[in-house]
Structures are given as structure tokens and as C-alpha cells.
Scaffold this active site. Structure first.
Site, PDB file in Angstrom:
ATOM      1  N   ASP A  40       5.832   2.308  -6.925  1.00 48.38           N
ATOM      2  CA  ASP A  40       5.208   1.733  -8.021  1.00 48.38           C
ATOM      3  C   ASP A  40       3.880   2.532  -7.924  1.00 48.38           C
ATOM      4  O   ASP A  40       2.691   1.795  -8.108  1.00 48.38           O
ATOM      5  CB  ASP A  40       4.988   0.254  -8.177  1.00 48.38           C
ATOM      6  N   GLU A 251       9.390  -4.139 -17.321  1.00 43.56           N
ATOM      7  CA  GLU A 251       8.301  -4.293 -16.554  1.00 43.56           C
ATOM      8  C   GLU A 251       7.511  -2.862 -16.461  1.00 43.56           C
ATOM      9  O   GLU A 251       7.971  -2.128 -17.318  1.00 43.56           O
ATOM     10  CB  GLU A 251       9.049  -4.666 -15.153  1.00 43.56           C
TER      11      GLU A 251
HETATM   12  O1  FUB Z   1       7.770  -3.011  -6.258  1.00 46.51           O
HETATM   13  C1  FUB Z   1       8.327  -4.519  -6.816  1.00 46.51           C
HETATM   14  C2  FUB Z   1       8.768  -4.423  -8.330  1.00 46.51           C
HETATM   15  O2  FUB Z   1       9.618  -3.547  -8.673  1.00 46.51           O
HETATM   16  C3  FUB Z   1       7.798  -4.024  -9.222  1.00 46.51           C
HETATM   17  O3  FUB Z   1       6.668  -4.998  -9.416  1.00 46.51           O
HETATM   18  C4  FUB Z   1       8.445  -3.654 -10.372  1.00 46.51           C
HETATM   19  O4  FUB Z   1       7.702  -2.903 -11.403  1.00 46.51           O
HETATM   20  C5  FUB Z   1       9.636  -2.795  -9.514  1.00 46.51           C
HETATM   21  O5  FUB Z   1       9.196  -1.734  -9.426  1.00 46.51           O
END
Ligand code: FUB
Length: 348
Positions: A40, A251
Site C-alpha cells: 500500500d 478500496e
Molecule cells: O493492507 C491492508 C489492506 O489491503 C489495505 O488497506 C487495502 O487497500 C489492501 O491493500
């Protein structure tokens, strides 16, 4: 099994439709670092240097589930680079969950900002009730250590904050993530624990769940308005539907501005694509434009886009080093556009 099926369907549909294949660029990239697992990556340029704010993946022996229980991160490290392809410096632990009064666990994807002499680290974490909230911590240095506020940002929920400083001095926070990121639980305005993944079966023809945005107050510690929806429309001006898994928001929101236009980019989650949409306003509505990156190795994909010395770069992660979904490694590569500002699809 369902996740694997979605992955195969998404990959097949991309190949068969020829949607991106002809124009895709293909390249094998090396991880930016290999002594820790990082994911991320939110990249920013502060004082002429690149700073990266990633999640720090760890092995916690929690079985994989649709709620992301296997992502048990406990702290953040900050990295810096003088140039793309140069040495990557690890500045050590910048914030630990034990020093965040309100948080219990799962320090997921962070972001950072700078205003009036202070650096701000924004991060999602589960509170003591198991609800994701977004917190803020401050430092006089871009590398921390950061000191967390006593409470999360009032009115914040879900995950993946992305903070965008516009050229007029306003700062916006984009956020949200479905499934484990809990965005669907806020769909009715009330927190509903029973909504586990998205809107669920039978809701495929309803508008998809929206990412969220709010302008920040001058103190950068609170929202200055009620949270708004980010609408993504198709080429006919109709909202993307919940069943449109290859295009709808899942997301990993990011915002950047290019030639006066606002580019909202995000992950489609269960179909593993990085997509983007365009608008004349930071609030949208945005029109879906296309795929930035085809699926990487691993389940998740999460990115940031930054300009450095006249070129644009995509920071992202995959699971190439470990072969495990929850132990990821960050990478970077150049982002290329055509003359109209359209982003060329990358095939990793
Ligand atoms: O790293 C945990 C979660 O996985 C993140 O918040 C999301 O965007 C995905 O990458």
C-alpha cells in the site's frame, strides 16, 4: 475458491475483450526493498525527495478470510529516495499501534500530508470494538516519529485514507474500502455489523457502493463538512453498478491532478484491477476511463501516483517475494499517458 474464480474471470475478460491488451506495457520490476514486507505505498515529494508511507506486513499466523483477518500489521516504517532507481532508506518505526490510544490492531494502508510546518500521518486501524476508524499522528519530520492524537478523526470510518492537497490550498481526504474495510456496513447511515462483503446477492443492479470524500479543516485533524459520496459514472452517465466488478470501487483510493483535471484511481478488489476515472471537480462525479494496471501476483493491489522531476510514477505492490497474499512488497514504475491525458495500461 470464489476469489480464484473472480481472478480467472477478470483476466479472461481483459484478454478476450482486447480492452487493454493491445496498448499494455509489460515489464518485470524489482521490489523496492526486500528485508521487510511492505504494501500500500503512498508516495509524496517533500523538499525535493520522495517519501514512501507503506503498510508493514507481518506474519501473524491468522488464517485468510474475506475480512482481511490475515493483515495484522502493527507499525509503520517510512522510506525515502533521492531518485527513482536510487537507494531506498528505511527510517525505522514511525508509529506503533501500542502508542495509539484508541487503536487495537490492524494498522492498514496509511497516507501522509504536510501543512504549516507539520507532517501528518493518516492511518486506519480497528478500535477496541473492532470497527475501523481513521487516525492522525503528527511530526516535525517527514520520517517521524509521529505522535498519535487521543481519538480517531470524528466522523471517520472504514479504511485507506488518501489525502490530496489541491492547488487552491484546500485538502481533501478520500477513503473507504468494502469487504474487510467495512464500508458496506455504513451503507444505511447506521453501522450494520451483518453486512460482511458488499451489498450482497440480489443487489447487483443497484448503484455500487461509493468511496467517500471530505474537505479537511485547517488543523488537518478533522473534517470540515459532512462526508460525501464519490460517484463513478459509465460513458453514458449512469452510475456503475454493484455487480460491475471489473469497474466499481472496492478500496485503495488515490487522487491526483493532471492538466487541470482530477483523476480518481482505485482498486476493484476481487477483480484485482487498478482503474481510474476523471472529473472537472475533486468531488466528482467522475467518469470511468479505464485500467491503469492489470492484476499483479497476489490478491490485493493498492497504489499511489506521484510526479517527480517532470515524470509521473505509479507505486504499487505485489506478492512476488513471498508468494503469500498477506506478505507483500512495494514496487515503482513510470506511468505513461497519451496526448489526451489517458493513462496507458500496465501489465505487470
Ligand atoms: O493492507 C491492508 C489492506 O489491503 C489495505 O488497506 C487495502 O487497500 C489492501 O491493500
Amino acid at each position: 475458491m470464489l476469489q480464484f474464480k473472480n481472478y480467472i474471470l477478470a483476466t479472461l475478460s481483459i484478454v478476450l475483450s482486447g480492452q487493454v491488451w493491445g496498448q499494455a506495457t509489460v515489464e518485470k520490476m524489482k521490489p523496492l526493498i526486500s528485508d521487510l514486507y511492505t504494501a500500500d505505498p503512498s508516495a509524496h515529494v517533500f523538499n525535493g525527495k520522495i517519501y514512501i508511507y507503506p503498510s508493514h506486513d507481518i506474519e501473524a499466523d491468522v488464517p485468510q478470510d474475506d475480512e482481511g483477518g490475515h493483515f495484522q500489521m502493527r507499525d509503520y516504517h517510512v522510506y525515502s529516495m533521492d531518485k527513482i532507481g536510487g537507494k531506498v532508506t528505511d527510517h525505522g518505526v514511525a508509529l506503533d499501534v501500542k502508542d495509539v490510544p484508541w487503536a487495537e490492531k490492524q494498522m492498514w494502508a496509511p497516507d501522509a500530508a504536510f501543512k504549516n510546518g507539520t507532517y501528518f500521518l493518516y492511518f486506519p486501524a480497528k478500535d477496541k470494538e473492532g470497527t475501523f476508524r481513521i487516525g492522525v499522528a503528527t511530526s516535525k519530520s517527514p520520517t517521524g516519529p509521529f505522535k498519535a492524537e487521543q481519538h480517531p478523526i470524528p466522523g471517520s470510518y472504514s479504511i485507506d485514507p488518501a489525502v490530496f492537497a489541491d492547488t487552491d490550498g484546500k485538502t481533501y481526504m478520500y477513503f473507504g474500502g468494502i469487504w474487510g474495510g467495512q464500508l458496506q456496513r455504513w451503507h444505511t447511515g447506521q453501522y450494520d455489523k451483518t453486512l460482511m462483503t458488499d451489498l450482497g446477492k440480489g443487489h447487483e443492479n443497484e448503484p455500487a457502493l461509493h468511496a467517500k470524500v471530505a474537505v479537511m479543516r485547517g488543523d488537518m485533524r478533522s473534517f470540515d463538512e459532512p462526508v460525501r459520496d464519490i460517484q463513478i459514472l459509465d460513458e453514458k452517465g449512469k452510475p456503475l453498478l454493484a455487480g460491475d466488478h471489473n469497474r466499481r470501487f472496492f478500496e485503495g483510493a488515490w487522487m491526483h491532478k493532471y492538466n487541470g483535471k482530477y483523476y480518481f484511481s482505485y482498486s476493484t478488489g476481487d477483480t484485482h484491477l487498478l482503474c481510474y476515472a476523471e472529473s472537472a471537480s475533486p468531488y466528482g462525479p467522475f467518469t470511468y476511463k479505464g485500467v491503469i494496471m492489470n492484476p499483479v501476483q497476489g490478491w490485493t493491489t493498492h497504489h499511489s501516483i506521484v510526479e517527480f522531476k517532470g515524470k509521473w510514477y505509479l507505486f504499487y505492490h505485489d506478492s512476488a517475494l513471498s508468494g503469500k497474499t498477506h506478505l507483500r512488497n512495494m514496487k515503482v514504475r513510470e506511468l505513461v499517458r497519451d496526448g489526451d491525458g489517458n493513462i496507458k495500461t500496465i501489465t505487470p
